[in-house]
Design a protein around this motif. Structure first.
Motif, PDB file in Angstrom:
ATOM      1  N   GLU A  56       0.835  -1.212   0.000  1.00 41.76           N
ATOM      2  CA  GLU A  56       0.000   0.000   0.000  1.00 41.76           C
ATOM      3  C   GLU A  56       0.867   1.259   0.000  1.00 41.76           C
ATOM      4  O   GLU A  56       0.528   2.247  -0.634  1.00 41.76           O
ATOM      5  N   PHE A  57       1.969   1.223   0.714  1.00 38.01           N
ATOM      6  CA  PHE A  57       2.888   2.370   0.744  1.00 38.01           C
ATOM      7  C   PHE A  57       3.414   2.631  -0.666  1.00 38.01           C
ATOM      8  O   PHE A  57       3.424   3.770  -1.138  1.00 38.01           O
ATOM      9  N   LEU A  58       3.841   1.586  -1.335  1.00 36.78           N
ATOM     10  CA  LEU A  58       4.370   1.731  -2.695  1.00 36.78           C
ATOM     11  C   LEU A  58       3.295   2.215  -3.663  1.00 36.78           C
ATOM     12  O   LEU A  58       3.555   3.068  -4.516  1.00 36.78           O
ATOM     13  N   THR A  59       2.088   1.703  -3.520  1.00 37.92           N
ATOM     14  CA  THR A  59       0.985   2.086  -4.403  1.00 37.92           C
ATOM     15  C   THR A  59       0.627   3.563  -4.241  1.00 37.92           C
ATOM     16  O   THR A  59       0.447   4.281  -5.222  1.00 37.92           O
ATOM     17  N   HIS A  60       0.540   4.028  -3.003  1.00 33.17           N
ATOM     18  CA  HIS A  60       0.133   5.411  -2.749  1.00 33.17           C
ATOM     19  C   HIS A  60       1.275   6.413  -2.936  1.00 33.17           C
ATOM     20  O   HIS A  60       1.028   7.601  -3.131  1.00 33.17           O
ATOM     21  N   ALA A  61       2.504   5.941  -2.881  1.00 33.97           N
ATOM     22  CA  ALA A  61       3.647   6.849  -3.043  1.00 33.97           C
ATOM     23  C   ALA A  61       3.692   7.456  -4.438  1.00 33.97           C
ATOM     24  O   ALA A  61       4.052   8.627  -4.598  1.00 33.97           O
ATOM     25  N   ARG A  62       3.309   6.700  -5.431  1.00 34.08           N
ATOM     26  CA  ARG A  62       3.406   7.177  -6.821  1.00 34.08           C
ATOM     27  C   ARG A  62       2.608   8.466  -7.033  1.00 34.08           C
ATOM     28  O   ARG A  62       3.165   9.482  -7.441  1.00 34.08           O
ATOM     29  N   PRO A  63       1.289   8.507  -6.746  1.00 32.82           N
ATOM     30  CA  PRO A  63       0.560   9.769  -6.956  1.00 32.82           C
ATOM     31  C   PRO A  63       0.966  10.872  -5.976  1.00 32.82           C
ATOM     32  O   PRO A  63       0.948  12.053  -6.326  1.00 32.82           O
ATOM     33  N   MET A  64       1.353  10.503  -4.758  1.00 32.73           N
ATOM     34  CA  MET A  64       1.764  11.522  -3.791  1.00 32.73           C
ATOM     35  C   MET A  64       3.045  12.218  -4.239  1.00 32.73           C
ATOM     36  O   MET A  64       3.171  13.437  -4.140  1.00 32.73           O
ATOM     37  N   LEU A  65       3.989  11.450  -4.761  1.00 28.25           N
ATOM     38  CA  LEU A  65       5.236  12.043  -5.220  1.00 28.25           C
ATOM     39  C   LEU A  65       5.028  12.819  -6.518  1.00 28.25           C
ATOM     40  O   LEU A  65       5.689  13.838  -6.740  1.00 28.25           O
ATOM     41  N   ALA A  66       4.110  12.364  -7.350  1.00 23.16           N
ATOM     42  CA  ALA A  66       3.773  13.121  -8.563  1.00 23.16           C
ATOM     43  C   ALA A  66       3.203  14.480  -8.179  1.00 23.16           C
ATOM     44  O   ALA A  66       3.530  15.498  -8.789  1.00 23.16           O
ATOM     45  N   SER A  67       2.365  14.514  -7.122  1.00 23.91           N
ATOM     46  CA  SER A  67       1.799  15.789  -6.683  1.00 23.91           C
ATOM     47  C   SER A  67       2.871  16.702  -6.087  1.00 23.91           C
ATOM     48  O   SER A  67       2.706  17.914  -6.057  1.00 23.91           O
ATOM     49  N   ALA A  68       3.975  16.110  -5.632  1.00 21.45           N
ATOM     50  CA  ALA A  68       5.089  16.896  -5.096  1.00 21.45           C
ATOM     51  C   ALA A  68       6.023  17.365  -6.208  1.00 21.45           C
ATOM     52  O   ALA A  68       7.022  18.016  -5.947  1.00 21.45           O
ATOM     53  N   GLY A  69       5.705  17.006  -7.454  1.00 23.56           N
ATOM     54  CA  GLY A  69       6.482  17.477  -8.586  1.00 23.56           C
ATOM     55  C   GLY A  69       7.646  16.592  -8.990  1.00 23.56           C
ATOM     56  O   GLY A  69       8.485  16.988  -9.794  1.00 23.56           O
ATOM     57  N   ILE A  70       7.706  15.387  -8.452  1.00 23.64           N
ATOM     58  CA  ILE A  70       8.785  14.470  -8.825  1.00 23.64           C
ATOM     59  C   ILE A  70       8.309  13.648 -10.023  1.00 23.64           C
ATOM     60  O   ILE A  70       7.305  12.950  -9.944  1.00 23.64           O
TER      61      ILE A  70
END
Length: 124
Positions: free
Chosen positions: A44-58
């Motif tokens: 779940e951490f890996l799954t949710h990290a993708r959109p969260m980091l995209a929102s941070a501009g990475i």
């Protein structure tokens, strides 16, 4: 709907999550143009990290995801500017200490403060 499913007398506490956008920039300012490793045993951490980091501009192509339950999960992490992980994964002796290890607090500081008021001895 959730409150209705709970037995009478059981309190529901809604927790807020940490904003990746505001949280990651001061901790990994050199991420632009560099790889960022994302490592966890928790899918779940890996799954949710993708959109969260995209929102941070990475950018997606700058992210190196590793499931720490899989063989050879450390492969390529030495090329990352930092490794973002959960607190459990960060505590493991098998996690490389270089590059920089950054533990992402999923629960927001405001929610952690609220939980501490319920249980002052809780280590959050």
């Amino acid at each position: 709907m959730i409150r209705e499913a709970l037995p009478i007398g059981v309190e529901l506490i809604t927790l807020q999550i940490t904003s990746a956008h505001g949280w990651i920039e001061p901790r990994l300012p050199a991420a632009t143009g560099h790889l960022v490793g994302v490592v966890s045993h928790w899918q779940e951490f890996l799954t949710h990290a993708r959109p969260m980091l995209a929102s941070a501009g990475i950018p997606a192509d700058a992210l190196l995801f590793r499931d720490a339950t899989q063989p050879r999960w450390r492969r390529g992490l030495e090329q990352a500017a930092g490794i973002l992980c959960d607190s459990y994964t960060a505590s493991l002796p098998t996690l490389p200490r270089k590059p920089r290890v950054i533990v992402f607090p999923l629960i927001s500081e405001a929610s952690r403060d609220m939980l501490r008021r319920f249980s002052p001895t809780c280590a959050l």
